[in-house]
Write a protein that holds these residues in place. Structure first.
Motif, PDB file in Angstrom:
ATOM      1  N   TYR A 155       3.295 -10.965  -4.134  1.00 43.83           N
ATOM      2  CA  TYR A 155       3.649 -10.063  -3.032  1.00 43.83           C
ATOM      3  C   TYR A 155       2.479  -9.154  -2.650  1.00 43.83           C
ATOM      4  CZ  TYR A 155       5.953  -6.358  -0.392  1.00 43.83           C
ATOM      5  OH  TYR A 155       6.295  -5.450   0.578  1.00 43.83           O
ATOM      6  N   ASP A 156       1.803  -8.603  -3.652  1.00 42.04           N
ATOM      7  CA  ASP A 156       0.691  -7.691  -3.353  1.00 42.04           C
ATOM      8  C   ASP A 156      -0.418  -8.404  -2.592  1.00 42.04           C
ATOM      9  OD1 ASP A 156       2.064  -5.675  -4.600  1.00 42.04           O
ATOM     10  OD2 ASP A 156       1.035  -5.916  -6.527  1.00 42.04           O
ATOM     11  N   VAL A 204       0.754  -8.902   1.029  1.00 47.99           N
ATOM     12  CA  VAL A 204       0.642  -7.660   1.810  1.00 47.99           C
ATOM     13  C   VAL A 204      -0.821  -7.378   2.130  1.00 47.99           C
ATOM     14  CG1 VAL A 204       0.984  -5.166   1.741  1.00 47.99           C
ATOM     15  CG2 VAL A 204       2.786  -6.695   0.917  1.00 47.99           C
ATOM     16  N   GLN A 220      -2.346  -6.883   5.822  1.00 47.31           N
ATOM     17  CA  GLN A 220      -3.094  -5.692   6.218  1.00 47.31           C
ATOM     18  C   GLN A 220      -4.456  -6.057   6.793  1.00 47.31           C
ATOM     19  OE1 GLN A 220      -3.711  -2.887   3.050  1.00 47.31           O
ATOM     20  NE2 GLN A 220      -3.891  -1.156   4.464  1.00 47.31           N
ATOM     21  N   THR A 257       1.728  -3.340   7.713  1.00 46.84           N
ATOM     22  CA  THR A 257       2.143  -3.034   6.340  1.00 46.84           C
ATOM     23  C   THR A 257       2.939  -1.742   6.243  1.00 46.84           C
ATOM     24  OG1 THR A 257      -0.036  -2.018   5.991  1.00 46.84           O
ATOM     25  CG2 THR A 257       0.247  -4.319   5.318  1.00 46.84           C
ATOM     26  N   LEU A 301       6.538  -2.398   5.518  1.00 46.64           N
ATOM     27  CA  LEU A 301       6.891  -3.097   4.289  1.00 46.64           C
ATOM     28  C   LEU A 301       6.870  -2.160   3.097  1.00 46.64           C
ATOM     29  CD1 LEU A 301       4.709  -6.281   4.835  1.00 46.64           C
ATOM     30  CD2 LEU A 301       7.158  -6.038   5.248  1.00 46.64           C
ATOM     31  N   SER A 311       5.970  -0.781  -0.631  1.00 45.22           N
ATOM     32  CA  SER A 311       4.692  -0.846  -1.347  1.00 45.22           C
ATOM     33  C   SER A 311       4.733  -1.816  -2.507  1.00 45.22           C
ATOM     34  CB  SER A 311       4.312   0.549  -1.860  1.00 45.22           C
ATOM     35  OG  SER A 311       4.236   1.459  -0.780  1.00 45.22           O
TER      36      SER A 311
END
Length: 749
Positions: A206-207, A210, A214, A221, A224, A226
């Motif tokens: 997921y990170d 994202v 971005q 972002t 969404l 964090s």
């Protein structure tokens, strides 16, 4: 019109025909029902991904656990124990394709299941979609309309609240399941179970996802969470779906960033690509089935439930490992009787011939596996499909007009083979679904139209057949000029022709001639002959001979022209009807002239001699023998398969192969019953039941055949063919038939 212009027009017509059919619902239905099915079976079975396992509630599990096979009757503490065991062995996501919407008989079991679900933290529950009445709407004209809203039916709160997510998995109500919804627009664009599971499965990246978002657009972002576990998973999915649908260009930007990224491994990049295609894709996906039922790795429920008895799980099939796997739990019968008890199965392209269908839980697992592998079946892009169809039709239409018939057939087979291989290769290697049935129809249609066009042009160039037709009429007393005689035979006294041949005969004529005065008999026969002539001439036939009560007629034209045989059949039916009217007009029942008709097709010799013409050959003799077979079979009109082959518009009854008197080669006989469009329900029923009974007779299933023939005689007690074959059945029950089987023999003329 110039030849090149005709070629362009035909090519354009065939190309546009393919484009139009593809754009119509009929085209999609044709490709789904036949083309997609054919591609799947040509491709065959493929290996499903190792990341997906189905834990099956089935008959062996019910037997081992001493439980009924119906899943809703299984105690929920057993499911709780299963979740604990799957969690212990490292399952990443667990999906229950069971509906927990009512309390258990033992409330404590609901608490145990809820506790196990909560402790696992990775369980997804399936919920039903239902329509709810949301109120009454009154429009400006004061018309009252009920409002219905589609949405999920509530699950038991104690269990639902413990789950990581809940999602429906509705399937289209169709004859065969080919696709499913990723997002159900009619229910508020709600994500379905495979989408929920994919998002949970990919939360470890997921990170990174994202971060790529971005890099493509920093403003996105902000919408969404964090961290992956912040907020509701369904809200996250709906937010991502909204972003990708409203900003279609962002997919390419993220893909470009992904290609440049060096921090992610190949597996992680594949996950990102799967998410991109899911959120930017259509709301429906075509299922890429891996094979017949249980092609997804399937483990019986009872084997998993006994994991605690053997820590190394020796009771599981070799190679089964639940660590980091997505586990679907639900009913999946291994046999058709199991599915008859629990109806959670669907007809698909890989349904087994024995009636075993693919279960709903396996279809859900297949849908998820397709998303994870990023390999759902994708139809060829519309512009590409339309371009191929038009170009293929355009080229084939032009080329078929240029080439000869034989060259066209060879080219058509070659093009079909090449196109089919290309469609198969794309389907197998890239899961791209190209149209199949429409291109094949285009090629066939182009060939037929080109042949019709060439035949028309050839007919205009040559008048030989027309002259031959005129001369035959002349031989029967017409006023055609003498020069046509030479055009038919030239300097020869004999010419080969290919024609239908019809013969007639009156049943009981010999007896009638003995009873009547010769003058009265002559008058009756003259009137009868006038009745015979009209149907023959109305359908362009030529009476070659009339002797006493018998008649011989032929049709002459292009031997490949099916209309000749059509006209001969039309003449036969009209002739029989005319004779029936003639007989009804007779006041004396002794003057009836029941007429038998025989029809055959093939090569004959047209001879000239003594100022007249006649035809001879085996076809004439065989037609006469076919006419005589009516006496034994108690029928009115019999024809050979050479006449009936490829004809439409007539109701016929196949009677099998017969060796006729004086013949050694069997002839396939059919009874000409009626025009198909005017056939009665009784006639249609008779032909259908007789066909089944005759098939059983030919397979030597005497009891089944006899029962069918008896059923016919209840409605048609005088039906001759039924009586004929029933008598054979009864004889063969005690005395097995001898060779040649199943050919019948008629010895009397």
């Amino acid at each position: 019109m110039a030849k090149w212009l005709k070629q362009l027009l035909l090519g354009s017509f065939i190309g546009l025909f393919g484009v139009l059919v593809y754009l119509l619902p009929l085209g999609l239905a044709l490709e789904e029902k036949f083309g997609l099915n054919w591609l799947f079976h040509l491709r065959g079975v493929v290996t499903s991904p190792d990341d997906v396992i189905v834990v099956a509630i089935d008959q062996p599990s019910a037997t081992q656990l001493d439980l009924p096979i119906t899943p809703r009757l299984w105690p929920r503490d057993l499911h709780a124990s299963l979740i604990d065991k799957l969690t212990e062995v490292g399952a990443r996501v667990i999906i229950f394709d069971l509906i927990f919407d009512t309390p258990s008989v033992i409330p404590e079991n609901d608490k145990k299941l809820a506790h196990a679900i909560k402790a696992a933290g990775n369980v997804v529950l399936i919920e039903r979609l239902v329509y709810r009445d949301t109120g009454l709407l009154i429009d400006d004209e004061q018309t009252q309309n009920r409002l219905f809203e589609e949405g999920p039916a509530p699950l038991l709160p104690i269990i639902a609240d413990a789950a990581e997510a809940r999602a429906p998995f509705p399937l289209p109500k169709a004859e065969r399941v080919n696709d499913y919804w990723t997002f159900k627009a009619s229910a508020g664009d709600i994500p379905t179970a495979p989408v929920i599971v994919l998002q949970i499965f990919t939360l470890p990246i997921y990170d990174d996802f994202v971060r790529l978002l971005q890099a493509a657009d920093p403003t996105i972002t902000e919408q969404l969470p964090s961290h992956a576990k912040d907020g509701d998973i369904e809200d996250l999915i709906l937010t991502l779906r909204h972003i990708f649908i409203n900003r279609p260009q962002i997919t390419q930007k993220i893909q470009a960033e992904l290609n440049r990224d060096s921090n992610m491994n190949l597996t992680e990049k594949k996950m990102v690509t799967s998410l991109l295609n899911l959120y930017s894709g259509h709301e429906k996906n075509y299922l890429n089935f891996y094979g017949p039922p249980r092609s997804i790795t399937t483990v019986p429920y009872y084997q998993v439930s006994k994991l605690h008895e053997n820590k190394i799980a020796k009771n599981l099939p070799e190679g089964i490992d639940f660590k980091d796997k997505v586990v679907f739990v639900g009913f999946s019968g291994a046999t058709q009787p199991e599915q008859d008890i629990v109806r959670d199965d669907y007809h698909t392209v890989f349904s087994n011939p024995d009636g075993l269908f693919i279960s709903g839980v396996e279809i859900a697992a297949t849908a998820f596996a397709n998303l994870l592998e990023n390999k759902p079946i994708r139809p060829l892009p519309l512009s590409g499909a339309l371009g191929i169809l038009f170009l293929l039709g355009f080229v084939m239409g032009i080329v078929f007009l240029i080439l000869s018939t034989r060259e066209s057939i060879v080219l058509g087979i070659f093009v079909i083979s090449i196109y089919t291989f290309c469609a198969y290769y794309l389907f197998k290697e890239a899961a791209i679904w190209s149209p199949v049935m429409i291109p094949l129809s285009q090629i066939l249609f182009a060939f037929i139209l080109a042949e019709i066009q060439k035949h028309h042009l050839e007919k205009k160039k040559s008048k030989q057949l027309e002259i031959q037709l005129a001369e035959i009429r002349k031989s029967l007393g017409s006023s055609y000029p003498n020069r046509t005689v030479e055009r038919i035979l030239g300097n020869k006294d004999e010419q080969g022709i290919c024609s239908p041949c019809l013969t007639t005969d009156v049943a009981g004529y010999t007896t009638l001639s003995e009873l009547m005065d010769s003058r009265d008999l002559g008058q009756l026969i003259n009137e009868y002959r006038d009745v015979l002539k009209n149907p023959i001439r109305q359908h362009d036939g030529h009476i070659m001979d009339m002797i006493a009560d018998s008649m011989l007629a032929i049709w002459i034209d292009d031997p490949e022209n099916a209309s000749l045989r059509t006209k001969a059949c039309q003449a036969s039916l009209d002739l029989a009807a005319a004779v029936e009217r003639f007989n009804q007009s007779q006041s004396d029942s002794r003057l009836l002239l029941p007429t038998r008709i025989g029809l055959h097709f093939g090569e004959m010799s047209l001879r000239r001699g003594d100022g007249s013409y006649n035809v001879i050959g085996d076809v004439v003799n065989t037609a006469n023998r076919i006419q005589g077979a009516n006496k034994v079979l108690k029928t009115r009109i019999l024809l050979s398969s050479e006449v009936a082959d490829g004809l439409d518009g007539f109701l016929t009854r196949s009677l099998g192969d017969f060796i006729l008197p004086g013949k050694t080669i069997p002839v396939k006989l059919l009874e000409l019953v009626a025009y198909r469009q005017s056939a009665s329900e009784e006639q249609l029923w008779l032909c259908e039941i007789f066909m089944r009974a005759l098939n059983a007779y030919q397979l030597q299933r005497w009891i089944e055949a006899s029962q069918g023939f008896y059923d016919i005689l209840k409605v048609f007690p005088t039906d001759g063919p039924t009586q004929f074959f029933l008598s054979l059945c009864l004889r063969y029950m005690d005395e097995p038939p001898t060779s040649p089987w199943p050919t019948s023999r008629i010895d009397s003329k």
